[in-house]
Scaffold this motif. Structure first.
Motif, PDB file in Angstrom:
ATOM      1  N   SER A 127       4.453 -59.964  19.652  1.00  0.00           N
ATOM      2  CA  SER A 127       4.772 -59.052  18.548  1.00  0.00           C
ATOM      3  C   SER A 127       4.432 -57.633  18.973  1.00  0.00           C
ATOM      4  O   SER A 127       3.689 -57.411  19.933  1.00  0.00           O
ATOM      5  CB  SER A 127       3.986 -59.433  17.286  1.00  0.00           C
ATOM      6  N   ALA A 128       4.976 -56.658  18.249  1.00  0.00           N
ATOM      7  CA  ALA A 128       4.738 -55.238  18.549  1.00  0.00           C
ATOM      8  C   ALA A 128       4.641 -54.458  17.264  1.00  0.00           C
ATOM      9  O   ALA A 128       5.213 -54.856  16.249  1.00  0.00           O
ATOM     10  CB  ALA A 128       5.871 -54.708  19.419  1.00  0.00           C
ATOM     11  N   THR A 129       3.916 -53.344  17.343  1.00  0.00           N
ATOM     12  CA  THR A 129       3.827 -52.442  16.176  1.00  0.00           C
ATOM     13  C   THR A 129       4.345 -51.081  16.627  1.00  0.00           C
ATOM     14  O   THR A 129       3.608 -50.264  17.170  1.00  0.00           O
ATOM     15  CB  THR A 129       2.376 -52.325  15.685  1.00  0.00           C
ATOM     16  N   PRO A 130       5.643 -50.830  16.404  1.00  0.00           N
ATOM     17  CA  PRO A 130       6.265 -49.646  17.004  1.00  0.00           C
ATOM     18  C   PRO A 130       6.093 -48.342  16.234  1.00  0.00           C
ATOM     19  O   PRO A 130       6.746 -47.365  16.556  1.00  0.00           O
ATOM     20  CB  PRO A 130       7.743 -50.049  17.046  1.00  0.00           C
ATOM     21  N   GLY A 131       5.221 -48.290  15.224  1.00  0.00           N
ATOM     22  CA  GLY A 131       5.129 -47.053  14.452  1.00  0.00           C
ATOM     23  C   GLY A 131       6.282 -46.962  13.473  1.00  0.00           C
ATOM     24  O   GLY A 131       6.815 -47.973  13.031  1.00  0.00           O
ATOM     25  N   ARG A 132       6.669 -45.754  13.139  1.00  0.00           N
ATOM     26  CA  ARG A 132       7.713 -45.569  12.131  1.00  0.00           C
ATOM     27  C   ARG A 132       9.047 -46.095  12.634  1.00  0.00           C
ATOM     28  O   ARG A 132       9.646 -45.564  13.567  1.00  0.00           O
ATOM     29  CB  ARG A 132       7.819 -44.106  11.758  1.00  0.00           C
ATOM     30  N   LEU A 133       9.509 -47.138  12.002  1.00  0.00           N
ATOM     31  CA  LEU A 133      10.687 -47.865  12.473  1.00  0.00           C
ATOM     32  C   LEU A 133      11.948 -47.006  12.413  1.00  0.00           C
ATOM     33  O   LEU A 133      12.798 -47.080  13.306  1.00  0.00           O
ATOM     34  CB  LEU A 133      10.865 -49.134  11.641  1.00  0.00           C
ATOM     35  N   VAL A 134      12.066 -46.192  11.389  1.00  0.00           N
ATOM     36  CA  VAL A 134      13.280 -45.381  11.236  1.00  0.00           C
ATOM     37  C   VAL A 134      13.453 -44.449  12.433  1.00  0.00           C
ATOM     38  O   VAL A 134      14.568 -44.216  12.900  1.00  0.00           O
ATOM     39  CB  VAL A 134      13.246 -44.589   9.910  1.00  0.00           C
ATOM     40  N   ASP A 135      12.341 -43.913  12.966  1.00  0.00           N
ATOM     41  CA  ASP A 135      12.422 -43.049  14.146  1.00  0.00           C
ATOM     42  C   ASP A 135      13.034 -43.794  15.319  1.00  0.00           C
ATOM     43  O   ASP A 135      13.865 -43.250  16.055  1.00  0.00           O
ATOM     44  CB  ASP A 135      11.015 -42.548  14.540  1.00  0.00           C
ATOM     45  N   HIS A 136      12.647 -45.050  15.504  1.00  0.00           N
ATOM     46  CA  HIS A 136      13.202 -45.852  16.600  1.00  0.00           C
ATOM     47  C   HIS A 136      14.674 -46.148  16.365  1.00  0.00           C
ATOM     48  O   HIS A 136      15.477 -46.108  17.303  1.00  0.00           O
ATOM     49  CB  HIS A 136      12.416 -47.157  16.754  1.00  0.00           C
ATOM     50  N   LEU A 137      15.018 -46.453  15.132  1.00  0.00           N
ATOM     51  CA  LEU A 137      16.420 -46.741  14.823  1.00  0.00           C
ATOM     52  C   LEU A 137      17.304 -45.535  15.110  1.00  0.00           C
ATOM     53  O   LEU A 137      18.434 -45.665  15.572  1.00  0.00           O
ATOM     54  CB  LEU A 137      16.560 -47.156  13.355  1.00  0.00           C
ATOM     55  N   GLU A 138      16.781 -44.342  14.835  1.00  0.00           N
ATOM     56  CA  GLU A 138      17.588 -43.126  14.976  1.00  0.00           C
ATOM     57  C   GLU A 138      17.522 -42.519  16.370  1.00  0.00           C
ATOM     58  O   GLU A 138      18.454 -41.856  16.809  1.00  0.00           O
ATOM     59  CB  GLU A 138      17.141 -42.086  13.941  1.00  0.00           C
ATOM     60  N   ASN A 139      16.406 -42.753  17.096  1.00  0.00           N
ATOM     61  CA  ASN A 139      16.196 -42.007  18.335  1.00  0.00           C
ATOM     62  C   ASN A 139      16.030 -42.848  19.594  1.00  0.00           C
ATOM     63  O   ASN A 139      16.123 -42.323  20.695  1.00  0.00           O
ATOM     64  CB  ASN A 139      14.949 -41.109  18.195  1.00  0.00           C
ATOM     65  N   THR A 140      15.751 -44.165  19.461  1.00  0.00           N
ATOM     66  CA  THR A 140      15.540 -44.996  20.657  1.00  0.00           C
ATOM     67  C   THR A 140      16.854 -45.641  21.065  1.00  0.00           C
ATOM     68  O   THR A 140      17.405 -46.457  20.326  1.00  0.00           O
ATOM     69  CB  THR A 140      14.475 -46.077  20.394  1.00  0.00           C
ATOM     70  N   LYS A 141      17.326 -45.271  22.246  1.00  0.00           N
ATOM     71  CA  LYS A 141      18.630 -45.737  22.720  1.00  0.00           C
ATOM     72  C   LYS A 141      18.637 -47.254  22.898  1.00  0.00           C
ATOM     73  O   LYS A 141      17.732 -47.835  23.490  1.00  0.00           O
ATOM     74  CB  LYS A 141      18.959 -45.057  24.053  1.00  0.00           C
ATOM     75  N   GLY A 142      19.626 -47.906  22.355  1.00  0.00           N
ATOM     76  CA  GLY A 142      19.773 -49.344  22.508  1.00  0.00           C
ATOM     77  C   GLY A 142      18.976 -50.186  21.534  1.00  0.00           C
ATOM     78  O   GLY A 142      19.081 -51.402  21.541  1.00  0.00           O
ATOM     79  N   PHE A 143      18.176 -49.519  20.674  1.00  0.00           N
ATOM     80  CA  PHE A 143      17.351 -50.288  19.725  1.00  0.00           C
ATOM     81  C   PHE A 143      18.146 -50.562  18.455  1.00  0.00           C
ATOM     82  O   PHE A 143      18.704 -49.649  17.853  1.00  0.00           O
ATOM     83  CB  PHE A 143      16.080 -49.497  19.384  1.00  0.00           C
ATOM     84  N   ASN A 144      18.213 -51.820  18.050  1.00  0.00           N
ATOM     85  CA  ASN A 144      18.885 -52.151  16.793  1.00  0.00           C
ATOM     86  C   ASN A 144      18.304 -53.444  16.235  1.00  0.00           C
ATOM     87  O   ASN A 144      17.569 -54.164  16.912  1.00  0.00           O
ATOM     88  CB  ASN A 144      20.403 -52.259  16.970  1.00  0.00           C
ATOM     89  N   LEU A 145      18.638 -53.723  14.988  1.00  0.00           N
ATOM     90  CA  LEU A 145      18.113 -54.905  14.288  1.00  0.00           C
ATOM     91  C   LEU A 145      19.238 -55.844  13.869  1.00  0.00           C
ATOM     92  O   LEU A 145      19.101 -56.593  12.913  1.00  0.00           O
ATOM     93  CB  LEU A 145      17.314 -54.453  13.052  1.00  0.00           C
ATOM     94  N   ARG A 146      20.336 -55.826  14.618  1.00  0.00           N
ATOM     95  CA  ARG A 146      21.526 -56.572  14.185  1.00  0.00           C
ATOM     96  C   ARG A 146      21.344 -58.080  14.251  1.00  0.00           C
ATOM     97  O   ARG A 146      22.068 -58.818  13.591  1.00  0.00           O
ATOM     98  CB  ARG A 146      22.744 -56.133  15.016  1.00  0.00           C
ATOM     99  N   ALA A 147      20.391 -58.568  15.064  1.00  0.00           N
ATOM    100  CA  ALA A 147      20.216 -60.023  15.208  1.00  0.00           C
ATOM    101  C   ALA A 147      19.072 -60.556  14.342  1.00  0.00           C
ATOM    102  O   ALA A 147      18.735 -61.737  14.413  1.00  0.00           O
ATOM    103  CB  ALA A 147      19.947 -60.356  16.676  1.00  0.00           C
ATOM    104  N   LEU A 148      18.505 -59.703  13.515  1.00  0.00           N
ATOM    105  CA  LEU A 148      17.311 -60.065  12.737  1.00  0.00           C
ATOM    106  C   LEU A 148      17.567 -61.250  11.800  1.00  0.00           C
ATOM    107  O   LEU A 148      18.607 -61.335  11.154  1.00  0.00           O
ATOM    108  CB  LEU A 148      16.883 -58.852  11.904  1.00  0.00           C
ATOM    109  N   LYS A 149      16.609 -62.176  11.732  1.00  0.00           N
ATOM    110  CA  LYS A 149      16.723 -63.335  10.854  1.00  0.00           C
ATOM    111  C   LYS A 149      15.812 -63.263   9.631  1.00  0.00           C
ATOM    112  O   LYS A 149      16.118 -63.855   8.598  1.00  0.00           O
ATOM    113  CB  LYS A 149      16.403 -64.622  11.630  1.00  0.00           C
ATOM    114  N   PHE A 150      14.654 -62.589   9.758  1.00  0.00           N
ATOM    115  CA  PHE A 150      13.692 -62.501   8.656  1.00  0.00           C
ATOM    116  C   PHE A 150      13.274 -61.055   8.428  1.00  0.00           C
ATOM    117  O   PHE A 150      12.996 -60.322   9.380  1.00  0.00           O
ATOM    118  CB  PHE A 150      12.431 -63.320   8.959  1.00  0.00           C
ATOM    119  N   LEU A 151      13.191 -60.668   7.155  1.00  0.00           N
ATOM    120  CA  LEU A 151      12.585 -59.401   6.750  1.00  0.00           C
ATOM    121  C   LEU A 151      11.429 -59.718   5.808  1.00  0.00           C
ATOM    122  O   LEU A 151      11.590 -60.455   4.837  1.00  0.00           O
ATOM    123  CB  LEU A 151      13.600 -58.506   6.023  1.00  0.00           C
ATOM    124  N   VAL A 152      10.250 -59.177   6.127  1.00  0.00           N
ATOM    125  CA  VAL A 152       9.085 -59.322   5.257  1.00  0.00           C
ATOM    126  C   VAL A 152       8.648 -57.941   4.803  1.00  0.00           C
ATOM    127  O   VAL A 152       8.534 -57.019   5.622  1.00  0.00           O
ATOM    128  CB  VAL A 152       7.906 -60.004   5.989  1.00  0.00           C
TER     129      VAL A 152
END
Length: 432
Positions: A127-152
């Motif tokens: 597991s990882a704790t990447p900090g503010r997720l929205v920043d990664h979604l907007e600024n980290t190249k290649g990062f996405n959540l399209r295969a996600l199965k669970f949201l908690v």
């Protein structure tokens, strides 16, 4: 999800949810709940002998693949209630990015991460704790959540009270609709109901506590004091109850830092934890207190919910909480897992109405903590000198921080100039 409402507002009619799952009278094993053998063994290694009430209600429903709304107080075992079904589903269909857990604070995220890795150690979970997720979604190249199965969403009421609605909206828009969603909250506020309607499909509601209460083994007291002598009364109590571990709650980061410096100057092993500290320092403070290297942790409400600190003997509300429900979460740091504990709330001439609201919420009148006023007054001179030194140290820390910020700005400007010069040189070389 539309923003709106707050803690004190009446909730709107709920979206359709199935009736609450009836609580089972007799505790059962994790295996009886449908948890697979390898995860049952992991629970046993962590010392989880029997499931808690919220786990008894939520785990079977989540294992059936249903969305869940779990209403339970802090310390009720919520992490296990969502971690075990997720890990079991991961065993059945392994993939790289499987579940996303949103929490209101980084400390809670680290703690949940540790529990996931402990439960999943034998099956190779990371597991990882990447900090503010929205920043990664907007600024980290290649990062996405399209295969996600669970949201908690853990501590959902607090996530929304901290004004993260916009971030949650953005996350909901980029994760698959075909997912399982598990929402856990201490309270069903108006905002949480709107989030439920926006994010969950035909959820099952699992509630184990419908009223606010404190545990029976918690001895709760108050002291009524003049505001200007708060520090002296705090030192008196720490001396009277020496040998215990303390969590002292302050209302602001500045007062947390000031009081920690004050106590250190008087020889106490005190350490602060607040939102203006760096992440490494916050985790360092927490770990030192957990390891009993420090006996006093001074904190803002960043530490009032979710964090598992098992050995707190006494909670002191140095600054009375503005929201009565935060009192429940603060004093819930002690008297955990069947142990006894004490809480003492400071009430000044400015806090009487807030204190009366707390008593009304918990449905009991609190007794006064026995004090020797003369002994408190004998401390005032020493405390005044420690206050003076603490103010100086606080001022010096502020100046150092401002100086570092100025240097950072200068460095950024210098880097910008160097880049421009380097760019110019490159152009000249190209010209030749």
């Amino acid at each position: 999800m539309a923003a709106g409402g707050g803690e004190g507002q009446a909730a709107e009619p709920e979206a359709a949810v199935e009736p609450e799952v009836a609580a089972m009278e007799e505790p059962r094993s994790f295996k009886d709940l449908g948890v697979t053998d390898v995860l049952c063994e992991a629970c046993d290694q962590l010392g989880w002998k029997m499931p808690t009430k919220i786990q008894i209600e939520a785990i079977p429903v989540a294992l059936q693949g249903r969305d869940v709304i779990g209403l339970a107080e802090t310390g009720s075992g919520k992490t296990g209630a969502f971690a075990l079904p997720i890990l079991q589903a991961l065993l059945e269909t392994p993939q790289r990015l499987f579940a996303l857990v949103l929490t209101p604070t980084r400390e809670l995220a680290f703690q949940i991460s540790e529990q996931f890795e402990a439960l999943g150690s034998s099956i190779g979970v990371h597991s990882a704790t990447p900090g503010r997720l929205v920043d990664h979604l907007e600024n980290t190249k290649g990062f996405n959540l399209r295969a996600l199965k669970f949201l908690v969403m853990d501590e959902a009421d607090r996530i929304l009270n901290m004004d993260f609605e916009t971030e949650v909206d953005k996350i909901l828009k980029v994760i698959p609709r075909d997912r399982k969603t598990l929402l856990f909250s201490a309270t069903m506020t108006k905002k949480v109901q709107k989030l439920q309607r926006a994010a969950l499909k035909n959820p099952v509601k699992c509630a184990v506590s419908s009223k606010y209460q404190t545990v029976e083994k918690l001895q709760q007291y108050y002291i009524f004091i003049p505001s200007k002598f708060k520090d002296s009364y705090l030192v008196y109590i720490l001396n009277e109850l020496a040998g215990n571990s303390f969590m002292i709650f302050c209302s602001t980061c500045n007062n947390t830092q000031r009081t920690a410096l004050l106590l250190r100057n008087l020889g106490f092993t005190a350490i602060p934890l607040h939102g203006q500290m760096s992440q490494n320092k916050r985790l360092g403070s927490l770990n030192k207190f957990k390891a009993k290297a420090r006996s006093i942790l001074l904190a803002t409400d960043v530490a009032s919910r979710g964090l598992d600190i098992p050995h707190v003997d006494v909670v002191i509300n140095f600054d009375i909480p503005t929201h009565s429900k935060d009192y429940i979460h603060r004093v819930g740091r002690t008297a955990r897992a069947g142990r006894s504990g004490k809480s003492i709330t400071f009430v000044t001439q400015y806090d009487v109405e807030l204190f009366q609201r707390i008593e009304h919420l918990i449905g009991k009148k609190l007794p006064a903590f026995p004090m020797q006023e003369e002994e408190v007054m004998m401390l005032t001179e020493r405390v005044a000198e420690a206050q003076r030194i603490a103010r100086m140290e606080l001022r010096e820390q502020g100046e150092k921080k401002r100086s570092r910020n100025d240097n950072d700005d200068d460095t950024e400007e210098a880097i910008g100039v160097r880049n421009k010069v380097a760019g110019g040189k490159k152009k000249k070389r190209k010209a030749f």
